[in-house]
Design an enzyme around this catalytic site. Structure first.
Site, short mmCIF file in Angstrom:
data_model
loop_
_atom_site.label_atom_id
_atom_site.label_comp_id
_atom_site.label_asym_id
_atom_site.label_seq_id
_atom_site.Cartn_x
_atom_site.Cartn_y
_atom_site.Cartn_z
N CYS A 116 3.47 -0.35 11.81
CA CYS A 116 2.34 -1.28 11.65
C CYS A 116 2.60 -2.63 12.33
CB CYS A 116 2.04 -1.49 10.18
SG CYS A 116 1.78 0.05 9.29
N HIS A 240 -1.63 -7.98 8.93
CA HIS A 240 -1.76 -6.52 8.88
C HIS A 240 -2.62 -6.17 7.67
CE1 HIS A 240 -1.08 -2.35 8.79
NE2 HIS A 240 -0.13 -2.36 7.86
N ASN A 270 -5.96 0.80 6.10
CA ASN A 270 -4.75 0.48 6.86
C ASN A 270 -4.72 1.36 8.12
OD1 ASN A 270 -2.18 0.27 7.88
ND2 ASN A 270 -1.14 0.45 5.91
O1 UT7 Z 1 1.45 -0.46 6.39
C1 UT7 Z 1 2.46 -0.45 5.43
C2 UT7 Z 1 2.23 0.69 4.55
N1 UT7 Z 1 2.08 0.64 3.19
C3 UT7 Z 1 1.67 -0.35 2.36
O2 UT7 Z 1 1.47 -1.46 2.67
C4 UT7 Z 1 1.46 0.05 0.95
C5 UT7 Z 1 2.15 -0.84 -0.01
N2 UT7 Z 1 1.87 -0.45 -1.37
C6 UT7 Z 1 0.65 -0.58 -1.96
O3 UT7 Z 1 -0.31 -1.04 -1.35
C7 UT7 Z 1 0.54 -0.26 -3.43
O4 UT7 Z 1 1.82 0.04 -3.93
C8 UT7 Z 1 -0.40 0.94 -3.73
C9 UT7 Z 1 -1.87 0.52 -3.50
C10 UT7 Z 1 -0.05 2.13 -2.89
C11 UT7 Z 1 -0.27 1.33 -5.20
O5 UT7 Z 1 -0.54 0.24 -6.04
P1 UT7 Z 1 0.50 -0.17 -7.20
O6 UT7 Z 1 -0.16 -1.25 -7.96
O7 UT7 Z 1 1.81 -0.49 -6.55
O8 UT7 Z 1 0.59 1.14 -8.08
P2 UT7 Z 1 1.90 2.02 -8.44
O9 UT7 Z 1 2.35 2.79 -7.26
O10 UT7 Z 1 2.88 1.15 -9.14
O11 UT7 Z 1 1.28 3.03 -9.49
C12 UT7 Z 1 0.73 2.58 -10.74
C13 UT7 Z 1 0.09 3.77 -11.42
C14 UT7 Z 1 1.00 5.01 -11.48
O12 UT7 Z 1 0.75 5.66 -12.72
P3 UT7 Z 1 1.73 5.46 -13.96
O13 UT7 Z 1 3.08 5.94 -13.51
O14 UT7 Z 1 1.69 4.01 -14.29
O15 UT7 Z 1 1.10 6.33 -15.01
C15 UT7 Z 1 0.50 5.88 -10.37
O16 UT7 Z 1 0.73 7.25 -10.60
O17 UT7 Z 1 -1.06 4.18 -10.70
C16 UT7 Z 1 -0.98 5.59 -10.40
N3 UT7 Z 1 -1.65 5.84 -9.13
C17 UT7 Z 1 -2.97 6.03 -9.04
N4 UT7 Z 1 -3.94 6.06 -9.97
C18 UT7 Z 1 -5.20 6.26 -9.54
C19 UT7 Z 1 -1.10 5.88 -7.88
N5 UT7 Z 1 -2.06 6.11 -6.98
C20 UT7 Z 1 -3.23 6.20 -7.66
C21 UT7 Z 1 -4.56 6.40 -7.28
N6 UT7 Z 1 -5.52 6.43 -8.25
N7 UT7 Z 1 -4.93 6.57 -5.98
#
Ligand code: UT7
Length: 318
Positions: A116, A240, A270
């Protein structure tokens, strides 16, 4: 960065263009096949929809053509093509060679893969090539991340989109300058975000989030310091477009208000190396860039890489 490598005088972005696939996939669409919801995706990422489809070379050609047209240039005017992509059409040859042929460019062409951060890496490299004697360089970021997305994985499928953005970078004496830049890589973090050959994207989302905030803030700070300016002097930030919360938190660390940032990730998600040129073109088309503005471009991505550049915009003649 040593003084020897500091910004080089006299650059201008004289043309730009964007290409996006027609197919819109909304959060609602994704929630029909994944255990997710529009509310969750919007709240955690700021993304509402994304575009899906096309090929990396096809989108790059479309964006490149528009950039040439808006700069008023012919294909033979371009001295080098740099294509930033992490999703090439083929393993070999480089996708840039296909784009060079289809745009009828008569110059050299190369791909840059810095995930990215690739567009900012390419812009800084392009400035170096101007310094080395090129006059006009076509810099394109183009991606078809949907080909490498696991559509059953809700933690990644909600984040990515396809698209391309292109700029013509020229040497110039109109007051435009690359004031400062910073590039970095932390290869030890490979496992946080990767796609093996023949595989799909794997990401440790929340860990990437934490690293991204730090990387964006540190890289931005380094470029601003290299430029010899204060954060308050930044007129506009083109970050980004990964997640609005990453932008919000990193800008807070940089001491730059969120209102100065361009955010189009709600519509396009993204698009990796394409996200910064797409956002930049959006800002230019909307008259958000004014004469003598000082613009911070800042990105991060797999690698983990980060990259930033502080550009002073020169005269605007229209
Ligand atoms: O270009 C560079 C590439 N990547 C990035 O920049 C991504 C960086 N990361 C992010 O943007 C965020 O981490 C995400 C948007 C991917 C996720 O948000 P988060 O607030 O960090 O959530 P998390 O991964 O900590 O997950 C929290 C909860 C989990 O459930 P439990 O374990 O608390 O029960 C996940 O299983 O949310 C759950 N979860 C979802 N729930 C509904 C993960 N994905 C989803 C989803 N819908 N799509």
């Amino acid at each position: 960065m040593t003084d020897r490598l500091k910004g080089m005088a006299g650059i201008r972005i004289s043309g730009w263009g964007v290409a996006l696939p027609e197919k819109v996939v909304t959060n609602e669409d994704l929630s029909k096949t994944l255990d997710t919801s529009n509310e969750w995706i919007l709240e955690r990422s700021g993304i509402a929809e994304r575009r899906i489809g096309g090929t990396t070379s096809g989108l790059a050609v479309e964006a490149g053509k528009l950039a040439l047209e808006s700069a008023g240039l012919e294909p033979h005017d371009i001295d080098l093509l740099i294509l930033a992509t992490t999703t090439p059409d083929d393993q070999v040859p480089a996708t840039s060679s296909k784009v060079q042929h289809e745009l009828a460019l008569t110059c050299g062409a190369m791909d840059v893969n810095a995930a990215c951060s690739g567009f900012v890496y390419s812009l800084v490299a392009g400035s170096g090539f101007l310094h080395a004697g090129c006059n006009r360089i076509l810099v394109i970021g183009s991606e078809t991340l949907s080909r490498f997305t696991d559509w059953q994985d809700r933690s990644t499928a909600i984040l990515f989109g396809d698209g391309a953005g292109a700029v013509v970078l020229e040497s110039s004496s109109d007051g435009g300058e690359l004031l400062g830049w910073d590039l970095s890589s932390s290869g030890e973090l490979r496992d946080l975000l990767y796609c093996s050959i023949g595989g799909k994207i794997h990401m440790a989302g929340s860990e990437v989030f934490r690293k991204a905030v730090i990387a964006m803030a540190n890289s931005g700070k380094a470029s601003i310091a290299n430029a010899g300016i204060a954060p308050e002097e930044i007129s506009l930030v083109i970050p980004h477009q990964a997640n609005i919360r990453i932008i919000e938190t990193s800008l807070k660390r940089l001491g730059i208000p969120l209102e100065k940032a361009v955010w189009v990730g709600d519509k396009y998600a993204n698009t990796s190396a394409a996200s910064i040129p797409i956002a930049l073109a959006h800002a230019l088309d909307n008259g958000q860039v004014k004469e003598n503005d000082v613009i911070l471009l800042v990105g991060f991505g797999a690698g983990m890489t980060s990259a930033s550049a502080v550009i002073k915009w020169g005269e605007i003649n229209d």
